[in-house]
Design a protein around this motif. Structure first.
Motif, mmCIF file in Angstrom:
data_model
loop_
_atom_site.group_PDB
_atom_site.id
_atom_site.type_symbol
_atom_site.label_atom_id
_atom_site.label_comp_id
_atom_site.label_asym_id
_atom_site.label_seq_id
_atom_site.Cartn_x
_atom_site.Cartn_y
_atom_site.Cartn_z
ATOM 1 N N PHE A 55 18.069 -2.986 12.657
ATOM 2 C CA PHE A 55 18.043 -2.123 11.475
ATOM 3 C C PHE A 55 17.849 -2.934 10.195
ATOM 4 O O PHE A 55 18.415 -4.009 10.045
ATOM 5 C CB PHE A 55 19.349 -1.331 11.394
ATOM 6 C CG PHE A 55 19.377 -0.342 10.269
ATOM 7 C CD1 PHE A 55 18.728 0.861 10.388
ATOM 8 C CD2 PHE A 55 20.026 -0.632 9.081
ATOM 9 C CE1 PHE A 55 18.728 1.771 9.353
ATOM 10 C CE2 PHE A 55 20.026 0.268 8.041
ATOM 11 C CZ PHE A 55 19.377 1.478 8.176
ATOM 12 N N ARG A 56 17.031 -2.403 9.295
ATOM 13 C CA ARG A 56 16.758 -3.119 8.046
ATOM 14 C C ARG A 56 17.610 -2.524 6.926
ATOM 15 O O ARG A 56 17.319 -1.437 6.444
ATOM 16 C CB ARG A 56 15.284 -3.001 7.695
ATOM 17 C CG ARG A 56 14.362 -3.397 8.827
ATOM 18 C CD ARG A 56 13.001 -3.754 8.340
ATOM 19 N NE ARG A 56 12.296 -2.629 7.751
ATOM 20 C CZ ARG A 56 11.189 -2.112 8.260
ATOM 21 N NH1 ARG A 56 10.666 -2.603 9.356
ATOM 22 N NH2 ARG A 56 10.586 -1.113 7.665
ATOM 23 N N CYS A 81 7.117 -10.565 -1.621
ATOM 24 C CA CYS A 81 7.720 -9.243 -1.844
ATOM 25 C C CYS A 81 6.698 -8.265 -2.448
ATOM 26 O O CYS A 81 6.141 -8.534 -3.509
ATOM 27 C CB CYS A 81 8.908 -9.371 -2.780
ATOM 28 S SG CYS A 81 9.729 -7.801 -3.013
ATOM 29 N N PRO A 82 6.426 -7.148 -1.794
ATOM 30 C CA PRO A 82 5.421 -6.213 -2.307
ATOM 31 C C PRO A 82 5.842 -5.520 -3.596
ATOM 32 O O PRO A 82 5.003 -5.029 -4.331
ATOM 33 C CB PRO A 82 5.270 -5.180 -1.190
ATOM 34 C CG PRO A 82 5.900 -5.775 0.005
ATOM 35 C CD PRO A 82 6.948 -6.704 -0.489
ATOM 36 N N THR A 83 7.134 -5.456 -3.871
ATOM 37 C CA THR A 83 7.570 -4.762 -5.085
ATOM 38 C C THR A 83 8.212 -5.705 -6.097
ATOM 39 O O THR A 83 8.769 -5.248 -7.086
ATOM 40 C CB THR A 83 8.566 -3.646 -4.731
ATOM 41 O OG1 THR A 83 9.532 -4.167 -3.828
ATOM 42 C CG2 THR A 83 7.877 -2.472 -4.125
ATOM 43 N N ILE A 112 12.105 -1.889 -0.965
ATOM 44 C CA ILE A 112 11.625 -0.903 0.000
ATOM 45 C C ILE A 112 12.007 -1.283 1.417
ATOM 46 O O ILE A 112 11.539 -0.665 2.371
ATOM 47 C CB ILE A 112 10.107 -0.692 -0.115
ATOM 48 C CG1 ILE A 112 9.379 -2.013 0.043
ATOM 49 C CG2 ILE A 112 9.754 -0.043 -1.415
ATOM 50 C CD1 ILE A 112 7.887 -1.841 0.106
ATOM 51 N N CYS A 114 11.344 -3.728 3.626
ATOM 52 C CA CYS A 114 10.249 -3.975 4.569
ATOM 53 C C CYS A 114 10.507 -5.221 5.409
ATOM 54 O O CYS A 114 9.815 -5.455 6.379
ATOM 55 C CB CYS A 114 8.931 -4.124 3.818
ATOM 56 S SG CYS A 114 8.930 -5.471 2.648
ATOM 57 N N GLU A 115 11.440 -6.054 5.034
ATOM 58 C CA GLU A 115 11.814 -7.268 5.749
ATOM 59 C C GLU A 115 10.746 -8.359 5.693
ATOM 60 O O GLU A 115 10.771 -9.278 6.510
ATOM 61 C CB GLU A 115 12.187 -6.965 7.209
ATOM 62 C CG GLU A 115 13.333 -7.838 7.698
ATOM 63 C CD GLU A 115 13.784 -7.501 9.100
ATOM 64 O OE1 GLU A 115 13.107 -6.761 9.793
ATOM 65 O OE2 GLU A 115 14.855 -7.994 9.472
ATOM 66 N N PHE A 116 9.794 -8.259 4.763
ATOM 67 C CA PHE A 116 8.799 -9.329 4.639
ATOM 68 C C PHE A 116 9.469 -10.623 4.159
ATOM 69 O O PHE A 116 9.058 -11.713 4.539
ATOM 70 C CB PHE A 116 7.706 -8.927 3.642
ATOM 71 C CG PHE A 116 6.672 -8.003 4.223
ATOM 72 C CD1 PHE A 116 6.734 -7.607 5.541
ATOM 73 C CD2 PHE A 116 5.631 -7.537 3.444
ATOM 74 C CE1 PHE A 116 5.786 -6.760 6.076
ATOM 75 C CE2 PHE A 116 4.674 -6.695 3.965
ATOM 76 C CZ PHE A 116 4.754 -6.302 5.282
ATOM 77 N N VAL A 118 12.508 -11.742 4.760
ATOM 78 C CA VAL A 118 13.214 -12.417 5.854
ATOM 79 C C VAL A 118 12.212 -13.103 6.771
ATOM 80 O O VAL A 118 12.426 -14.207 7.268
ATOM 81 C CB VAL A 118 14.063 -11.393 6.628
ATOM 82 C CG1 VAL A 118 14.749 -12.048 7.800
ATOM 83 C CG2 VAL A 118 15.071 -10.743 5.719
ATOM 84 N N GLU A 119 11.076 -12.430 6.982
ATOM 85 C CA GLU A 119 10.042 -12.979 7.848
ATOM 86 C C GLU A 119 9.435 -14.246 7.251
ATOM 87 O O GLU A 119 9.104 -15.183 7.972
ATOM 88 C CB GLU A 119 8.963 -11.908 8.016
ATOM 89 C CG GLU A 119 8.152 -12.040 9.254
ATOM 90 C CD GLU A 119 7.111 -10.957 9.302
ATOM 91 O OE1 GLU A 119 7.345 -9.863 8.771
ATOM 92 O OE2 GLU A 119 6.054 -11.206 9.877
#
Lengths: 166, 366
Positions: A55-56, A81-83, A112, A114-116, A118-119
């Motif tokens: 879960f994110r 981060c997209p935002t 948002i 998205c977990e980018f 952390v990735e």
């Protein structure tokens, strides 16, 4: 004749009603919050919600065994981060070779999940925790930093909204 | 005293049966619609422009938020378009998992369509039954990628992670009970006289008009055109799957309902085949450090639950952002057939017409 019979006797509606009745009986005779906590839906918030391991939730900074912040300010999360919710300021600390984050701001209201980040992190210094009750009364409560009551290391305080919290 | 006058009214933008913020301008002669124009743009966020200002990688989170009922299908189209642009081959296991998740998403999208469409027309019972099954699919989404609705499921070149432990059990449990659930919905609706009165012969759209307007998806297949991108231009692992394209020739709301119900059966079949034939291996292709577009521009279409979703990407030399990011949203194209369906009909039938198109305004306005 056949058509008239079909119009007069509502088989189609009886068919539908029998399904509804069957489900009603099934729920009526087995519904008991203590014995069956998840009947079809869970009775949140009285019953704690089940969460999958991936879960994110909210972004959390991690510390290593010595209590040091693991983040080394590589800025990968800030870039991906997209935002653009993460702001990091690089600094130095005595007795530490790697750069040290003086500031790590996280604007949760725009996140948002998205977990980018952390990735992209090559040092495993951030995770998304399993918290989803993130609502708060004040806008300031969504700006998290390294210090303060609402910080990046511990889970956010759960706002008192429901009767079950008292 | 009784003047023969036409009346203009607005349906929406906050009407519950318009599935979001769609405003429909209607001119009525009594109860008959003489003129119908859908007005869109209330949910415009500029997704395409945002994606042009961000890297190829970041664009995925915006595709989640276009058609929020079928985020995985949007992600798949986006991922495949990017892979075409960069010339990446995806491992076979990743293809299978993608196919399976896409079909699950089709089920979820069709279930939410069935629930809300029946609710619009007046059959309230189906609503919660359909949501009960959708819940299981969302749980599977959560188990796989951590989020239920805005999935961000795939990555350029494959998947981020393999299937979680226990996923197979969840799938088998779902597949075991799903056919009986479908039967339940059909028992509730298919023969129901009120349902048939509200749907049979309502909102017709013939094959000729549908093709001329570029309508795709179940609306086109209900008009008798067996066009499905999964078969016509196979992508992911669809070439290896055995399934049929359900079609009807009546081209009315009832036919579209039957087509979608049959499609759900076929989806369950594809999921079963994916589970049976799941190959072993990696789920992520080896990517170069810096992604450089192999070709200048690419258009890739996939079959989303609502129709053909196409991504048009233009790469630029020396830039990590797409020069142009355009989405051919199925809802946007399908919506233009609304006047054809509604004009000449009764005002009560436009609710059925909007419901049967299965539109999501997040995708139409973008």
């Amino acid at each position: 004749m056949h058509k008239i019979l079909r119009t007069l006797i509502p088989f189609d509606i009886a068919k539908g009603l029998s399904i509804t009745g069957r489900h009603f009986a099934k729920v009526f005779f087995t519904a008991n919050r203590r014995k069956v906590p998840f009947h079809i839906v869970s009775e949140y918030p009285e019953v704690v919600a089940r969460i999958q391991p991936r879960f994110r939730g909210r972004l959390t900074l991690l510390k290593d065994e010595q209590g040091e912040i693991k983040c080394v300010c590589c800025m990968a999360c800030e870039k991906i981060c997209p935002t653009q919710v993460i702001t990091i300021e690089k600094g130095k600390k005595e007795g530490r070779k790697m750069p040290f984050p003086v500031r790590y701001d996280f604007e949760m209201e725009r996140c948002i999940f998205c977990e980018f980040c952390v990735e992209s992190c090559g040092f495993d210094s951030i995770i998304l925790n399993h918290q989803f009750e993130l609502a708060a009364y004040n806008r300031e409560d969504f700006s998290l930093g390294l210090e303060g009551a609402e910080n990046m290391f511990e889970p956010s305080q759960v706002g008192k909204f429901s009767v079950a919290d008292d | 005293m009784f003047k023969n006058e036409e009346m203009e009214i607005n349906l929406g933008p906050q009407h519950p049966s318009t599935h979001g913020v769609l405003r429909v301008k209607l001119r009525l002669d009594g109860e008959t619609i003489t003129h119908c124009r859908p007005m869109i743009g209330y949910l415009h966020r500029g997704v395409e422009k945002i994606c042009e200002n961000q890297s190829f990688f970041q664009g995925q989170v915006w595709t989640d938020r276009m058609d929020y009922c079928s985020a995985v299908a949007n992600n798949l189209g986006w991922a495949e378009a990017n892979e075409k642009l960069f010339g990446i081959t995806v491992p076979r296991r990743a293809q299978y998992i993608r196919t399976m998740l896409n079909e699950f998403n089709r089920l979820a999208s069709h279930l939410i369509w069935l629930a809300t469409h029946a609710l619009d027309i007046g059959a309230m019972t189906v609503f919660l039954y359909a949501f009960r099954e959708r819940e299981d699919i969302l749980d599977m989404n959560e188990a796989f990628c951590g989020s239920r609705l805005t999935t961000t499921a795939f990555r350029i070149g494959g998947l981020r992670e393999d299937l979680p432990p226990g996923f197979e059990k969840m799938v088998q449990k779902f597949l075991a009970k799903f056919p009986s659930c479908l039967e339940e919905y059909e028992n509730l609706l298919s023969e129901n006289r009120i349902w048939k009165k509200r749907t049979v012969g309502v909102a017709r759209l013939g094959a000729e008009d549908a093709i001329a307007m570029g309508v795709t998806g179940p609306v086109l297949r209900a008009a008798g055109v067996p066009y499905d991108i999964r078969k016509a231009f196979p992508y992911a692992a669809y070439a290896e799957m055995d399934f049929e394209i359900p079609t009807r020739t009546e081209a009315d709301t009832y036919a579209r309902y039957l087509v979608r119900m049959d499609e759900m059966r076929q989806s369950a079949r594809i999921i079963q085949q994916c589970m049976d034939g799941m190959p072993e291996g990696p789920v992520m292709a080896k990517l170069p450090k810096i992604l450089k577009p192999e070709v200048n521009e690419v258009y890739h279409a996939t079959e989303a639950p609502k129709g053909e979703i196409g991504y048009y990407l233009v790469g630029e030399k020396g830039s990590s952002n797409p020069y142009r990011f355009h989405v051919r949203a199925p809802g946007f194209i399908n919506l233009q057939s609304l006047p054809k369906m509604a004009e000449g009909g009764l005002i009560a039938d436009i609710v059925a017409a909007i419901g049967t198109l299965d539109i999501v305004l997040g995708e139409i306005d973008r």
